[in-house]
Design a protein around this motif. Sequence first.
Motif, PDB file in Angstrom:
ATOM      1  N   PHE A  71       0.861  -1.175   0.000  1.00  0.00           N
ATOM      2  CA  PHE A  71       0.000   0.000   0.000  1.00  0.00           C
ATOM      3  C   PHE A  71       0.904   1.233   0.000  1.00  0.00           C
ATOM      4  CE2 PHE A  71      -2.919   3.183   1.651  1.00  0.00           C
ATOM      5  CZ  PHE A  71      -4.077   2.895   0.949  1.00  0.00           C
ATOM      6  N   VAL A  72       0.858   1.957  -1.098  1.00  0.00           N
ATOM      7  CA  VAL A  72       1.738   3.112  -1.265  1.00  0.00           C
ATOM      8  C   VAL A  72       1.108   4.344  -0.608  1.00  0.00           C
ATOM      9  CG1 VAL A  72       2.692   4.701  -2.996  1.00  0.00           C
ATOM     10  CG2 VAL A  72       2.747   2.217  -3.388  1.00  0.00           C
ATOM     11  N   VAL A  73       1.916   5.049   0.168  1.00  0.00           N
ATOM     12  CA  VAL A  73       1.474   6.297   0.780  1.00  0.00           C
ATOM     13  C   VAL A  73       2.472   7.378   0.364  1.00  0.00           C
ATOM     14  CG1 VAL A  73       0.985   7.518   2.932  1.00  0.00           C
ATOM     15  CG2 VAL A  73       0.516   5.078   2.773  1.00  0.00           C
ATOM     16  N   GLY A  74       2.018   8.287  -0.484  1.00  0.00           N
ATOM     17  CA  GLY A  74       2.912   9.339  -0.963  1.00  0.00           C
ATOM     18  C   GLY A  74       2.431  10.704  -0.513  1.00  0.00           C
ATOM     19  N   SER A  75       3.391  11.495  -0.066  1.00  0.00           N
ATOM     20  CA  SER A  75       3.031  12.835   0.407  1.00  0.00           C
ATOM     21  C   SER A  75       4.139  13.794  -0.005  1.00  0.00           C
ATOM     22  CB  SER A  75       2.876  12.794   1.925  1.00  0.00           C
ATOM     23  OG  SER A  75       2.716  14.077   2.442  1.00  0.00           O
ATOM     24  N   ASP A  76       3.778  15.072  -0.045  1.00  0.00           N
ATOM     25  CA  ASP A  76       4.798  16.075  -0.369  1.00  0.00           C
ATOM     26  C   ASP A  76       5.725  16.179   0.832  1.00  0.00           C
ATOM     27  OD1 ASP A  76       6.327  18.252  -0.909  1.00  0.00           O
ATOM     28  OD2 ASP A  76       4.665  19.482  -1.680  1.00  0.00           O
ATOM     29  N   LEU A  77       6.884  15.559   0.711  1.00  0.00           N
ATOM     30  CA  LEU A  77       7.771  15.437   1.881  1.00  0.00           C
ATOM     31  C   LEU A  77       8.371  16.766   2.315  1.00  0.00           C
ATOM     32  CD1 LEU A  77       9.403  12.095   0.777  1.00  0.00           C
ATOM     33  CD2 LEU A  77       7.799  12.397   2.655  1.00  0.00           C
ATOM     34  N   ARG A  78       8.428  17.732   1.364  1.00  0.00           N
ATOM     35  CA  ARG A  78       8.964  19.049   1.747  1.00  0.00           C
ATOM     36  C   ARG A  78       7.999  19.747   2.712  1.00  0.00           C
ATOM     37  NH1 ARG A  78       9.562  20.166  -4.430  1.00  0.00           N
ATOM     38  NH2 ARG A  78       7.671  19.020  -4.111  1.00  0.00           N
ATOM     39  N   ALA A  79       6.712  19.461   2.514  1.00  0.00           N
ATOM     40  CA  ALA A  79       5.706  20.114   3.367  1.00  0.00           C
ATOM     41  C   ALA A  79       5.431  19.298   4.636  1.00  0.00           C
ATOM     42  CB  ALA A  79       4.411  20.293   2.589  1.00  0.00           C
ATOM     43  N   PHE A 120       6.158   4.143   2.191  1.00  0.00           N
ATOM     44  CA  PHE A 120       6.105   5.611   2.155  1.00  0.00           C
ATOM     45  C   PHE A 120       7.080   6.137   1.092  1.00  0.00           C
ATOM     46  CE2 PHE A 120       4.589   4.559   6.338  1.00  0.00           C
ATOM     47  CZ  PHE A 120       3.591   5.483   6.584  1.00  0.00           C
ATOM     48  N   MET A 121       6.652   7.191   0.420  1.00  0.00           N
ATOM     49  CA  MET A 121       7.538   7.805  -0.579  1.00  0.00           C
ATOM     50  C   MET A 121       7.048   9.216  -0.887  1.00  0.00           C
ATOM     51  SD  MET A 121       6.253   5.626  -3.881  1.00  0.00           S
ATOM     52  CE  MET A 121       6.405   4.059  -3.069  1.00  0.00           C
ATOM     53  N   ASP A 122       7.780   9.868  -1.765  1.00  0.00           N
ATOM     54  CA  ASP A 122       7.376  11.203  -2.183  1.00  0.00           C
ATOM     55  C   ASP A 122       6.120  11.094  -3.055  1.00  0.00           C
ATOM     56  OD1 ASP A 122       8.161  14.123  -2.485  1.00  0.00           O
ATOM     57  OD2 ASP A 122       7.887  13.474  -4.576  1.00  0.00           O
ATOM     58  N   VAL A 123       5.302  12.159  -3.067  1.00  0.00           N
ATOM     59  CA  VAL A 123       4.007  12.102  -3.738  1.00  0.00           C
ATOM     60  C   VAL A 123       4.134  11.865  -5.257  1.00  0.00           C
ATOM     61  CG1 VAL A 123       3.774  14.622  -4.052  1.00  0.00           C
ATOM     62  CG2 VAL A 123       1.736  13.194  -3.885  1.00  0.00           C
ATOM     63  N   ASP A 124       5.148  12.472  -5.880  1.00  0.00           N
ATOM     64  CA  ASP A 124       5.286  12.302  -7.330  1.00  0.00           C
ATOM     65  C   ASP A 124       5.621  10.858  -7.680  1.00  0.00           C
ATOM     66  OD1 ASP A 124       4.669  14.933  -7.876  1.00  0.00           O
ATOM     67  OD2 ASP A 124       6.740  15.593  -7.545  1.00  0.00           O
ATOM     68  N   SER A 176      13.648  12.020  -0.224  1.00  0.00           N
ATOM     69  CA  SER A 176      13.606  12.918  -1.380  1.00  0.00           C
ATOM     70  C   SER A 176      14.616  12.508  -2.445  1.00  0.00           C
ATOM     71  CB  SER A 176      13.906  14.356  -0.938  1.00  0.00           C
ATOM     72  OG  SER A 176      12.982  14.729   0.060  1.00  0.00           O
ATOM     73  N   THR A 177      15.512  11.597  -2.096  1.00  0.00           N
ATOM     74  CA  THR A 177      16.517  11.145  -3.062  1.00  0.00           C
ATOM     75  C   THR A 177      15.866  10.174  -4.057  1.00  0.00           C
ATOM     76  OG1 THR A 177      17.166   9.353  -1.610  1.00  0.00           O
ATOM     77  CG2 THR A 177      18.402  11.410  -1.393  1.00  0.00           C
ATOM     78  N   PRO A 178      16.453  10.002  -5.225  1.00  0.00           N
ATOM     79  CA  PRO A 178      15.828   9.177  -6.262  1.00  0.00           C
ATOM     80  C   PRO A 178      15.494   7.753  -5.786  1.00  0.00           C
ATOM     81  CG  PRO A 178      17.674  10.370  -7.171  1.00  0.00           C
ATOM     82  CD  PRO A 178      17.686  10.620  -5.701  1.00  0.00           C
ATOM     83  N   ASN A 179      14.285   7.310  -6.124  1.00  0.00           N
ATOM     84  CA  ASN A 179      13.791   5.933  -5.863  1.00  0.00           C
ATOM     85  C   ASN A 179      13.666   5.560  -4.378  1.00  0.00           C
ATOM     86  OD1 ASN A 179      13.956   5.751  -8.627  1.00  0.00           O
ATOM     87  ND2 ASN A 179      15.942   4.693  -8.605  1.00  0.00           N
ATOM     88  N   ALA A 180      13.815   6.541  -3.498  1.00  0.00           N
ATOM     89  CA  ALA A 180      13.838   6.216  -2.064  1.00  0.00           C
ATOM     90  C   ALA A 180      12.422   5.931  -1.524  1.00  0.00           C
ATOM     91  CB  ALA A 180      14.459   7.370  -1.287  1.00  0.00           C
ATOM     92  N   VAL A 181      12.355   4.903  -0.703  1.00  0.00           N
ATOM     93  CA  VAL A 181      11.087   4.574  -0.026  1.00  0.00           C
ATOM     94  C   VAL A 181      11.390   4.206   1.429  1.00  0.00           C
ATOM     95  CG1 VAL A 181       9.925   3.719  -2.115  1.00  0.00           C
ATOM     96  CG2 VAL A 181      11.175   2.107  -0.642  1.00  0.00           C
ATOM     97  N   ALA A 182      10.327   4.237   2.255  1.00  0.00           N
ATOM     98  CA  ALA A 182      10.469   3.795   3.646  1.00  0.00           C
ATOM     99  C   ALA A 182       9.516   2.629   3.876  1.00  0.00           C
ATOM    100  CB  ALA A 182      10.147   4.932   4.603  1.00  0.00           C
ATOM    101  N   VAL A 183      10.006   1.602   4.543  1.00  0.00           N
ATOM    102  CA  VAL A 183       9.155   0.443   4.863  1.00  0.00           C
ATOM    103  C   VAL A 183       9.321   0.101   6.341  1.00  0.00           C
ATOM    104  CG1 VAL A 183       9.229  -0.557   2.546  1.00  0.00           C
ATOM    105  CG2 VAL A 183      10.959  -1.221   4.232  1.00  0.00           C
ATOM    106  N   ASP A 184       8.395  -0.703   6.848  1.00  0.00           N
ATOM    107  CA  ASP A 184       8.484  -1.101   8.255  1.00  0.00           C
ATOM    108  C   ASP A 184       9.258  -2.403   8.374  1.00  0.00           C
ATOM    109  OD1 ASP A 184       7.018  -0.160  10.924  1.00  0.00           O
ATOM    110  OD2 ASP A 184       7.226  -2.354  10.947  1.00  0.00           O
ATOM    111  N   ARG A 185      10.053  -2.498   9.428  1.00  0.00           N
ATOM    112  CA  ARG A 185      10.909  -3.692   9.563  1.00  0.00           C
ATOM    113  C   ARG A 185      10.093  -4.970   9.796  1.00  0.00           C
ATOM    114  NH1 ARG A 185      14.192  -3.397  15.238  1.00  0.00           N
ATOM    115  NH2 ARG A 185      12.420  -3.212  16.636  1.00  0.00           N
TER     116      ARG A 185
END
Lengths: 230, 377
Positions: B112-120, B187-191, B137-146
């Motif tokens: 389940f992808v959750v994207g948000s404007d990380l700058r805001a 989690f990732m950036d909205v774009d 904010s770096t290219p292709n970066a995502v966050a996942v839970d362990r």
Amino acid sequence: MEAAGIAKDLGHGAGQIRALKGVDLALKGGQLTLLMGPSGSGKTTLLSILGCMLTPTEGTVRVRGDSIAGKNPEDLAKLRRENIGFVFQSYHLFPTLSAADNVRLALDVRGETGRDAADKSRAALDRVGLSNKTRNYPRQLSGGEQQRVAIARAVVGDPSVILADEPTAALDTENGKSIMAILATIAKDPGRGVLVVTHDPRLVPFADRIIYIEDGLIVREESGGAQRRS
Amino acid sequence: MPLVFTLAFRNLFHDRLRFIATVIGIVFSIVLVTVQMGLYLGFGQMVTTMIDHASADLWIMPKGTKCFEDPSLLDTRQRSRALSIPGATEAIPVVIGFADWRSPSGSSTPVFVVGSDLRAGGLEPWNLIEGRVESLSTPNAVAVDRTYFDRLGISGLGAQAEIRQQSVRVAAVTDGIRSFTTTPYVFMDVDRARAHTGVPPNKATYFLVRVGKGADVEQVRRNLLASLTDVEVLTPAEFRERSRQFWLFGTGAGAALFAGALLGVIVGTVIVAQTLYSSTKDHLNEFATLRAIGSSRKYIYKVIICQALLSAVIGFSLAYLIGLLVVRMTASGALPIVITPGLTMALFLLTVVMCVVSAIAAIMKVTRIDPAMVFTR
């Protein structure tokens, strides 16, 4: 306590019987009265009515001048706890309570609690010779001792009437005599009448007065051994 | 100690086997209710976890949105209009959606992808244990839970995978952000989220509105509703409640949990009632004696109620300890059981009410007692 014209029907329909057929009886203070008669003569029914546990079909019962007619079960219970002490054939002690607590129970139901109630309970047990067994449970007491606890429970609230139902029936002669001696001593109080229901003639020497009942009617009344001696 | 209490205590403990059966009945019943209600609370918390952690005063969403996971879309032109409303200082786009995660080994699993404007900083991952939010904010970066490492087929920070045939890299790791659907959150950036979920660039699922200092949130909401079309504007509390209502009652999950809890209460009540009734029957002679020596009915009821309350306190104490153990055991599971102080109080009251109600049958028995029976027994 006075009973006048007491009649009691038991059962219903074709099985209905008249257990009492017009009994007049007055218990006097300072006297031990024996109510004697054969099985089925109406002794227990009369005792239940005098003890305000049954209401008569006909007649009136007065406790300290107060008629029990028309009273509801709660009012009758109040009459009992304030005026009557009971001694039962099979003691009816609470097996999970100590002797002192069994006696204290009669005060507790009257709302008497705390140290005063505990002191009164100990005094009552002392009066029946059980001051050294206040902490014993019924199973740790002999039959005679259990009946003495029951007597202490009956007298602790200082009732005006004590009703005893075959109090010696479950005891040997020695213990029976001991119990009757205690009841006779209690009956010496001019403010208290004691009625003992029995069919045991060995109790006659302890009585001031003996009433004989047969087929629901009082057939004879005479002075007992105690009266004759005095 | 009051004699009523002594009598009740002794009556209860006199027959130990029966007392143990009563306590087991209460414990079984209350643990069952605890688990069901704990699941209800846990589920209720999990379905709103994203809303709870979003930084917003108001949520703009497509009309008819039922819950956070609803993938309906808004047009980004609505965002421009929202920002023109006085008091609305920010309208942060959020994009959500299901996608397919392909691990380096080639296995795939839905995420389940959750994207948000990380700058805001509208809806960022929390409880980070490795990496930083900024690194997303770096290219292709995502966050996942362990918790989901095994499911995702990765070993930790720096792991590579693919979502929708596009490469991703684990740049941050969280702890305890679990989904009640068991589908891992990513989690990732909205774009990037748009690209991974196939959402067009001019669309978003939500706009998180922040209201300027001193502005009236309710007024801003009214203005937003007047200005925007086909949208709803909810406060976080309202959105939380709507999500809960949908997942707990719209799906029947809540009703099932409540039904289980009700079953527990019924079973417990029947067991306690049966035990109190048989205990009263066993002590009928004693109650008749009490009545004969002049006790009021109230006095006898006190003894029975006292027995019921004692059973309740002992049963509840044991059930509570077992409940705590269950909470501990499920803490790291997919659906943790949650016990709050409020639930504890409610369960205690429920136990007391259950035991007192159970005493009714026993009370009815002694109400009909004939004191004259003492002469015949």
